[in-house]
Design a protein around this motif. Structure first.
Motif, PDB file in Angstrom:
ATOM      1  N   GLY A 155       0.734  -1.253  -0.028  1.00 17.78           N
ATOM      2  CA  GLY A 155      -0.234   0.003   0.075  1.00 17.78           C
ATOM      3  C   GLY A 155       0.731   1.285   0.122  1.00 17.78           C
ATOM      4  N   MET A 156       0.123   2.281  -0.508  1.00 18.31           N
ATOM      5  CA  MET A 156       0.805   3.628  -0.287  1.00 18.31           C
ATOM      6  C   MET A 156      -0.157   4.804   0.113  1.00 18.31           C
ATOM      7  N   GLY A 157       0.075   5.543   0.973  1.00 15.40           N
ATOM      8  CA  GLY A 157      -0.633   6.415   1.625  1.00 15.40           C
ATOM      9  C   GLY A 157      -0.757   6.116   2.926  1.00 15.40           C
ATOM     10  N   VAL A 211      -3.874   3.636  -1.624  1.00 19.77           N
ATOM     11  CA  VAL A 211      -4.073   2.772  -2.674  1.00 19.77           C
ATOM     12  C   VAL A 211      -3.667   1.318  -2.064  1.00 19.77           C
ATOM     13  N   LEU A 212      -4.598   0.492  -1.992  1.00 19.33           N
ATOM     14  CA  LEU A 212      -4.223  -0.637  -1.490  1.00 19.33           C
ATOM     15  C   LEU A 212      -3.949  -2.122  -2.695  1.00 19.33           C
ATOM     16  N   ILE A 213      -2.975  -2.861  -2.455  1.00 15.38           N
ATOM     17  CA  ILE A 213      -2.758  -3.980  -3.538  1.00 15.38           C
ATOM     18  C   ILE A 213      -2.928  -5.156  -2.759  1.00 15.38           C
ATOM     19  N   LEU A 286       4.588  -2.965   2.916  1.00 13.83           N
ATOM     20  CA  LEU A 286       4.308  -4.163   2.320  1.00 13.83           C
ATOM     21  C   LEU A 286       4.054  -5.189   3.594  1.00 13.83           C
ATOM     22  N   ASP A 287       2.971  -5.698   3.667  1.00 12.64           N
ATOM     23  CA  ASP A 287       2.537  -6.919   4.558  1.00 12.64           C
ATOM     24  C   ASP A 287       2.681  -6.069   6.068  1.00 12.64           C
ATOM     25  N   GLY A 288       2.350  -4.912   6.030  1.00 14.76           N
ATOM     26  CA  GLY A 288       2.301  -4.189   7.480  1.00 14.76           C
ATOM     27  C   GLY A 288       3.780  -3.693   7.874  1.00 14.76           C
ATOM     28  N   ASP A 289       4.838  -3.970   6.852  1.00 14.78           N
ATOM     29  CA  ASP A 289       5.913  -3.417   7.407  1.00 14.78           C
ATOM     30  C   ASP A 289       6.192  -2.353   6.432  1.00 14.78           C
ATOM     31  N   LEU A 290       6.810  -1.217   6.988  1.00 10.79           N
ATOM     32  CA  LEU A 290       7.285   0.092   6.269  1.00 10.79           C
ATOM     33  C   LEU A 290       8.355  -0.169   5.442  1.00 10.79           C
ATOM     34  N   ILE A 291       8.416   0.483   4.040  1.00 12.06           N
ATOM     35  CA  ILE A 291       9.533   0.550   3.487  1.00 12.06           C
ATOM     36  C   ILE A 291       9.741   1.902   3.080  1.00 12.06           C
ATOM     37  N   ALA A 292      10.911   2.177   2.699  1.00  9.39           N
ATOM     38  CA  ALA A 292      11.424   3.765   2.282  1.00  9.39           C
ATOM     39  C   ALA A 292      10.097   4.583   1.437  1.00  9.39           C
ATOM     40  N   PRO A 293       9.641   5.765   1.954  1.00 14.82           N
ATOM     41  CA  PRO A 293       8.949   6.404   1.116  1.00 14.82           C
ATOM     42  C   PRO A 293       9.407   6.851  -0.212  1.00 14.82           C
TER      43      PRO A 293
END
Length: 330
Positions: A155-157, A211-213, A286-293
């Motif tokens: 997801g983003m946002g 937006v969720l994938i 990703l799967d509830g784990d934050l990655i770099a903006p």
């Protein structure tokens, strides 16, 4: 290793329930009693005549990817993964496409993959699932820029903002309810301008909050956001959420909880390749784990890339009936 049965939601039976080499990828921070955890796994395997597993602990620098790859190199045919969503996701990246089966031993706050697929939270029961030989081939998503994989949702946002606004301390104290407080902090943040490209041709321009994938449909607390999402149907379910005011969020929430046919302020699409491009850097998860903006999130689906240990249908029925009998006696 195994052939797909061709049927949706198929649970495959391992060809020979023989002793196999196993490994355990464990996040020691997420396991309350590491010695007891190890004892239960080793005893469960020993009773069935399986050898003692290779034991691999995660580190802050490597949350599970390197350990999963090391297990594959060592010849493991099943890898137990014990930890939270971050540990599970890292291991998925290391195991996808290898044919080595993954067995999830939920230990963290979320463990969305386990919740979506009905995987056992008790160690002894999870070991028995592996011994019973039930296997399911599921799709995974892959992020183009890094090769990181996910099995639940990207997801983003707003969804990533919510995660960033939730402390580990709060999650340990009150569980998934902590995410509600993280969400409240960002309900009225301004939307992002995004261009969403589906399968390389369909283009959507939106002012969206998130937006969720999704590869599966269930969120924290058992809320099913994407009713049609299945982890082995060869496509993502994409949700574009445009709620802005508190009232709009409330109506959207009611629509999701009561499973309205059309949920206000949420558009749904399907695709196997998705690109989200924003006008400014956005938080991502990703799967509830934050990655770099970043300004872009681009993912593609890898069909049936992961072998997952799951209860066989008859075993799942036995467990459910046993639980019902316990409740009746209580």
């Amino acid at each position: 290793m195994m052939e797909d049965s061709g049927q949706p939601h198929a649970v495959l039976r391992a060809a020979v329930p023989r002793p196999v080499r196993t490994a355990v990828v464990v996040n020691p921070v997420k396991v309350a009693d590491l010695d007891e955890h190890k004892r239960l796994i080793c005893e469960g395997l020993a009773i069935a005549g399986w050898p003692e597993p290779l034991w691999l602990q995660t580190t802050p620098e490597d949350p599970g990817l390197g350990q999963a790859r090391a297990a594959v190199r060592a010849g493991a045919e099943v890898v137990f993964v014990s930890g939270g969503d971050g540990t599970v996701r890292a291991a998925i990246t290391g195991l996808a496409g290898t044919g080595v089966a993954m067995a999830v031993l939920p230990s963290g706050t979320g463990n969305l993959l386990a919740a979506n697929l009905g995987l056992e939270g008790h160690v002894a029961a999870a070991v028995q699932v592996v011994l019973d030989g039930g296997r399911r081939l599921i799709d995974v998503g892959e992020v183009d820029e890094t090769g990181d994989c996910f099995a639940v949702m990207a997801g983003m946002g707003f969804d990533a903002q919510m995660l960033a606004g939730t402390s580990e301390r709060a999650k340990k104290r009150i569980g998934w309810f902590a995410y509600l407080f993280g969400a409240a902090r960002h309900l009225r943040d301004r939307p992002m301008r995004v261009r969403i490209r589906l399968d390389g041709n369909r283009v959507l321009d939106r002012r969206a909050r998130t937006v969720l994938i999704g590869n599966v449909g269930r969120l924290q607390g058992g809320v099913r956001l994407l009713a049609d999402a299945e982890p082995d149907d060869g496509q993502f379910n994409v949700a574009v959420v445009t709620a802005r005011s508190l009232g709009q969020w409330v109506v959207l929430g009611l629509g999701v909880l009561y499973r309205w046919r059309r949920v206000p302020r949420m558009e749904l699409y399907t695709a196997s390749e998705v690109e989200i491009r924003s006008n400014r850097a956005q938080p991502r998860q990703l799967d509830g784990d934050l990655i770099a903006p970043a300004e872009v999130l681009r993912v593609r689906l890898r069909p049936k890339a992961l072998v997952l240990c799951v209860p066989r249908p008859e075993r799942a029925r036995d467990l459910a009936e046993g639980a019902d009998r316990v409740k009746e006696k209580a």
